[in-house]
Design a protein around this motif. Sequence first.
Motif, short mmCIF file in Angstrom:
data_model
loop_
_atom_site.label_atom_id
_atom_site.label_comp_id
_atom_site.label_asym_id
_atom_site.label_seq_id
_atom_site.Cartn_x
_atom_site.Cartn_y
_atom_site.Cartn_z
N HIS A 122 -17.20 -57.81 -21.80
CA HIS A 122 -17.30 -56.44 -22.33
C HIS A 122 -17.82 -55.47 -21.28
O HIS A 122 -18.61 -54.58 -21.58
N GLY A 123 -17.45 -55.71 -20.02
CA GLY A 123 -17.80 -54.79 -18.94
C GLY A 123 -19.25 -54.87 -18.48
O GLY A 123 -19.67 -54.07 -17.65
N ALA A 124 -20.02 -55.85 -18.97
CA ALA A 124 -21.44 -55.96 -18.57
C ALA A 124 -21.72 -57.39 -18.11
O ALA A 124 -21.01 -58.32 -18.51
N VAL A 125 -22.78 -57.56 -17.32
CA VAL A 125 -23.12 -58.90 -16.82
C VAL A 125 -23.32 -59.83 -18.01
O VAL A 125 -23.99 -59.49 -18.99
N ASP A 126 -22.71 -61.01 -17.90
CA ASP A 126 -22.70 -61.94 -19.04
C ASP A 126 -23.88 -62.91 -18.97
O ASP A 126 -23.90 -63.80 -18.12
N PRO A 127 -24.87 -62.77 -19.88
CA PRO A 127 -26.03 -63.68 -19.83
C PRO A 127 -25.67 -65.13 -20.15
O PRO A 127 -26.37 -66.05 -19.76
N ASP A 128 -24.56 -65.33 -20.87
CA ASP A 128 -24.20 -66.69 -21.27
C ASP A 128 -23.83 -67.57 -20.07
O ASP A 128 -23.92 -68.79 -20.14
N LYS A 129 -23.40 -66.93 -18.99
CA LYS A 129 -23.02 -67.73 -17.83
C LYS A 129 -24.27 -68.42 -17.24
O LYS A 129 -24.23 -69.60 -16.90
N ALA A 130 -25.37 -67.68 -17.20
CA ALA A 130 -26.63 -68.26 -16.69
C ALA A 130 -27.12 -69.36 -17.64
O ALA A 130 -27.66 -70.38 -17.21
N ARG A 131 -26.90 -69.17 -18.94
CA ARG A 131 -27.33 -70.17 -19.92
C ARG A 131 -26.56 -71.48 -19.73
O ARG A 131 -27.11 -72.57 -19.81
N GLU A 132 -25.25 -71.34 -19.45
CA GLU A 132 -24.43 -72.53 -19.18
C GLU A 132 -24.95 -73.27 -17.95
O GLU A 132 -25.12 -74.49 -17.99
N ALA A 133 -25.20 -72.50 -16.87
CA ALA A 133 -25.67 -73.12 -15.62
C ALA A 133 -27.00 -73.83 -15.87
O ALA A 133 -27.22 -74.94 -15.38
N GLU A 134 -27.87 -73.22 -16.67
CA GLU A 134 -29.18 -73.81 -16.95
C GLU A 134 -29.04 -75.12 -17.74
O GLU A 134 -29.76 -76.08 -17.50
N PHE A 135 -28.07 -75.17 -18.65
CA PHE A 135 -27.85 -76.42 -19.42
C PHE A 135 -27.58 -77.57 -18.44
O PHE A 135 -28.15 -78.65 -18.55
N TRP A 136 -26.69 -77.30 -17.47
CA TRP A 136 -26.28 -78.38 -16.54
C TRP A 136 -27.40 -78.72 -15.58
O TRP A 136 -27.60 -79.89 -15.22
N ARG A 137 -28.23 -77.70 -15.19
CA ARG A 137 -29.36 -77.99 -14.28
C ARG A 137 -30.41 -78.82 -15.02
O ARG A 137 -31.02 -79.72 -14.45
N GLU A 138 -30.61 -78.52 -16.30
CA GLU A 138 -31.59 -79.30 -17.08
C GLU A 138 -31.15 -80.76 -17.13
O GLU A 138 -31.96 -81.68 -17.06
#
Length: 287
Positions: free
Chosen positions: A154-170
């Motif tokens: 929606h034209g704005a930085v997507d916070p869900d992408k960081a959440r996905e990356a954090e899942f895999w890092r955990e």
Amino acid sequence: MLHESDVLTKEVLGWRGLHLFHFKGSACSQKVRIFLNLKGIDWTSHHINLAKGDHITPWYMGINPRGLVPALVHDGKVIIESNDILEYLEATFPEPVLIPADRKEEMHRLLREEDDLHLDIRALSMRFVVPAFLVKKPESEIRKYEGIGSGSVHGAVDPDKAREAEFWREMIRNNGISDERASLAFERFRRALEQFEDRLEGQDFLLGDRLTLLDIAWYIYVRRLSEASYPLHRLHPRIGEWFDALDAREDFRGEVRWSRAIGAITRLLHGVQRLRRTDLARVTGVG
Ligand SMILES: N[C@@H](CCC(=O)N[C@@H](CS)C(=O)NCC(=O)O)C(=O)O
């Protein structure tokens, strides 16, 4: 629905007809495919093989900046998030009705609650359905993921992408899914299913006497929970019966049956976990 600026693979903006990007074994893709079966809608399939990493490529992340399946392209419009796809399809192809007109708001709320459990079903799948070493992403792949696509929704930085990356890092930090994470996920599902167990007293489906999108969505979760050896029939007998009836239907079951190899791997995993006393019953204390 994405803005044109979110989409870097511009060619899809010119596509006509209904195109679904999906993976055979993905729960959210299965949910959309069952819905399409029930609606009788024709669609073009684009299989994105998650096991081969087809989703972490500039081409696919140029369509879905989150790098997840499913994604829908309809007459040049790009829609991501399975529940948004389903609500869009219901509005575009109203027959047969799968979201009753007078229950739209309630359905929207219930689907949001369902989506809130998505990382929980993923955690249970990666602990009790497939061995972590097969699905863990190395740091190099997570970095690659972070570097591809517009990163915007929606034209704005997507916070869900960081959440996905954090899942895999955990997962890297814990060398898989920890007991605590698995127990938390289990408890969330147990609570949700207890509420549905009450609803099924005196009605055949989760929202009343007619099958709706809510049944499709929860059939998919319950199916995955059973594969994870969740004691469904013992904890929630009415949900167990409701599930068995849907699971006997080819338009449901045909979409979730996908790989004999994974079935064999899961059985082996359960055997090893029982020997090591790390199975679902022991980890969650439900045994
Ligand atoms: N909330 C999203 C979740 C989508 C999602 O997590 N998809 C999984 C498959 S069920 C996926 O693409 N996983 C690939 C990965 O995480 O690498 C939706 O409902 O569409």
